[in-house]
Design an enzyme around this catalytic site. Structure first.
Site, PDB file in Angstrom:
ATOM      1  N   LYS A   1      57.776  14.414  56.179  1.00 17.62           N
ATOM      2  CA  LYS A   1      57.037  15.229  57.145  1.00 17.62           C
ATOM      3  C   LYS A   1      56.126  14.336  57.988  1.00 17.62           C
ATOM      4  CE  LYS A   1      53.114  17.242  57.330  1.00 17.62           C
ATOM      5  NZ  LYS A   1      52.734  17.221  58.779  1.00 17.62           N
TER       6      LYS A   1
ATOM      7  N   GLU B   1      47.823   6.336  49.879  1.00 18.63           N
ATOM      8  CA  GLU B   1      47.175   5.307  50.696  1.00 18.63           C
ATOM      9  C   GLU B   1      46.230   6.044  51.621  1.00 18.63           C
ATOM     10  OE1 GLU B   1      46.011   3.404  53.628  1.00 18.63           O
ATOM     11  OE2 GLU B   1      48.085   3.208  54.322  1.00 18.63           O
TER      12      GLU B   1
ATOM     13  N   CYS C   1      43.474   2.666  59.022  1.00 23.42           N
ATOM     14  CA  CYS C   1      42.763   2.933  57.762  1.00 23.42           C
ATOM     15  C   CYS C   1      42.085   1.677  57.225  1.00 23.42           C
ATOM     16  CB  CYS C   1      43.722   3.512  56.725  1.00 23.42           C
ATOM     17  SG  CYS C   1      45.247   2.588  56.548  1.00 23.42           S
TER      18      CYS C   1
ATOM     19  N   GLU D   1      34.143   7.075  57.236  1.00 22.32           N
ATOM     20  CA  GLU D   1      35.230   6.560  58.063  1.00 22.32           C
ATOM     21  C   GLU D   1      35.253   7.310  59.393  1.00 22.32           C
ATOM     22  OE1 GLU D   1      39.857   5.304  57.417  1.00 22.32           O
ATOM     23  OE2 GLU D   1      39.280   7.298  56.743  1.00 22.32           O
TER      24      GLU D   1
END
Length: 474
Positions: A181, A255, A289, A386
């Site tokens: 997906k 992850e 990331c 983040e």
């Protein structure tokens, strides 16, 4: 001396043919779904295409197709599976210009990055894992490694095609079949990859692609006939997936987010470090990331380094992602732009000093100027959370011990960078950093032979390299 002006150098978008609508790719064929959604170009806000929204019954069909295909695919000799992966890699190379333009249109990243970084790495991952397909018993993972079955894979919007390659290549090499997906805002390159699979004559059902939003991903992750779940994305969603998979026997790799420290010591080559800092936080608009979003600079060189960094940032060109001169493209979505804007305003409100180079942002689309904050402490939200955008928080340190303590003072543990001319210092500091990847005198360098992954809230499991095979083998 005046700077040279760059004339526009646009890549042609006519080389990629985007259909008005796309269905779901299940069992080797495209089919319709009950609902659809639109995907837009973040640089212009124009609608690129209408895409099928997969519901529970669509995910059922995709998983059933993957289960049927698993019997024959896993029974193939590794050398035969390798032929398909080699073929896919070569087709990706042949169609790389087309795919690079598509990726920049759907994602907003500069064409230089999608052309020179993403696409070569995508092909390299398929070549690399094709080489492993007939050598699995020599991978150090046991004398008789076996595939798990059906892999449900959910990928993010920041590197749509590259994350697809990270997931699909090792899964196929080890004999698993896949239901993937892609992210809701960037489905097009995955749907084009479906066409690559057909061009390579990959057996029907080995790769299935279901498009949709968060619910579609949840249907896939929670499906009882999925044996392996691989997810790249936010820590919050990763937690939800870990809870839903717990106790089911499914193998899981996550992850997740990061808040990487880029540490510059007083003996570092300043110009080289500045280039690494810029690459670490402004590459792909900071939608990375493992971005070096916290700059830790030794106090004695902080002023010199920041002056050099500001001069370099003033030369960054923000604008049309299809212009080959563009350094910083569009933010991927309105929702992401709102988050970057909100956290930046909070940073200024908490007392950090904000600076951006003068740059003219386009009138339409989603844009954010490259930004640095100085006077940042570890208590600031911009140093802890983040942001996932082109925003750099600058902190200082006096001793290596203080740098290590500040670098590790985060719930994340995905990556870090160290800048120093002393190899002994680099090795000593790297050994104490709680990060899955530590770069020395460089940043954001990737290779399919090298494992990637994190600690703590950055997830667990490794992708890439020999280690990346383990997640797909029993």
């Amino acid at each position: 001396m005046p700077l040279f002006e760059y004339a526009p150098a646009p890549e042609s978008r006519s080389i990629v043919d985007i259909a008005p609508s796309y269905g779901l790719f299940i069992d080797g064929e495209f089919g319709e779904a009950k609902d659809t959604f639109k995907t837009v170009n973040p640089a212009t806000e124009e609608v690129l295409s209408e895409v099928a929204l997969a519901g529970p019954e669509d995910v059922d069909r995709a998983v059933a197709a993957a289960r049927r295909a698993f019997e024959s695919w896993s029974a193939l000799p590794g050398s035969e599976r390798a032929k398909y992966l080699f073929r896919i890699a070569r087709i990706l190379q042949e169609r790389s210009r087309e795919l690079a333009v598509l990726e920049s249109l759907d994602n907003g990243k500069p064409i230089r990055e999608s052309r020179d970084v993403d696409l070569p790495l995508v092909a390299a991952h398929f070549f690399y894992y094709a080489g492993w397909a007939d050598k699995l018993k020599y991978a150090g993972l046991g004398p008789d490694p076996r595939p798990l079955g059906v892999a449900g894979q959910v990928i993010p919007w920041n590197f749509p095609l590259l994350m697809l390659a990270w997931k699909i290549a090792p899964a196929l090499a080890t004999g698993n079949t896949v239901v993937l997906k892609p992210a809701e805002t960037t489905p097009l390159s995955a749907l084009f990859f479906a066409d690559v699979c057909r061009q390579a004559d990959l057996p029907p059902g080995v790769v299935n692609i279901v498009t949709g939003a968060g619910d579609t991903g949840r249907y896939l992750v929670e499906h009882p006939d999925v044996n392996k779940v691989a997810f790249t994305g936010s820590t919050e969603v990763g937690r939800q997936i870990a809870r839903s998979v717990a106790g089911t026997g499914k193998k899981l790799t996550l992850e997740l987010g990061g808040k990487a420290a880029n540490i510059v010591f007083d003996d570092a080559p300043i110009d080289q470090a500045v280039e690494g800092i810029v690459n670490g936080i402004f590459f792909n608009q900071g939608h990375v990331c493992c971005a070096g979003s916290r700059l830790l600079v030794q106090e004695s060189i902080a002023t010199e380094l920041l002056d050099s960094l500001k001069r370099r940032m003033a030369t960054l060109r923000v604008g049309d992602p299809l212009d080959k001169n563009t350094d910083v493209g569009a933010i991927n979505s309105k929702a992401q732009l709102d988050r970057i804007t909100e956290l930046s305003e909070i940073g200024a409100g908490e007392g950090a000093e904000r600076w951006s180079p003068p740059c003219e942002l386009p009138d339409r689309g989603f844009w954010f100027a490259p930004t640095i904050f100085t006077g940042v402490t570890q208590a600031h939200r911009i140093a802890r959370e983040e942001i996932f955008g082109p925003v750099l928080s600058v902190l200082t340190f006096r001793t290596p011990a203080e740098a290590i303590e500040k670098a590790n003072n985060t719930p994340y543990g995905l990556s870090a960078g160290i800048w120093s001319e002393k190899g002994s210092r680099i090795l000593a500091v790297a050994d104490k950093l709680r990060a899955g990847v530590v770069w020395a005198n460089t940043f954001n360098k990737f290779d399919p032979t090298s494992p990637f992954g994190g600690y703590k809230e950055s997830g667990y499991g490794r992708e890439g390299g020999r280690h990346g095979l383990e997640a797909y083998l029993a």
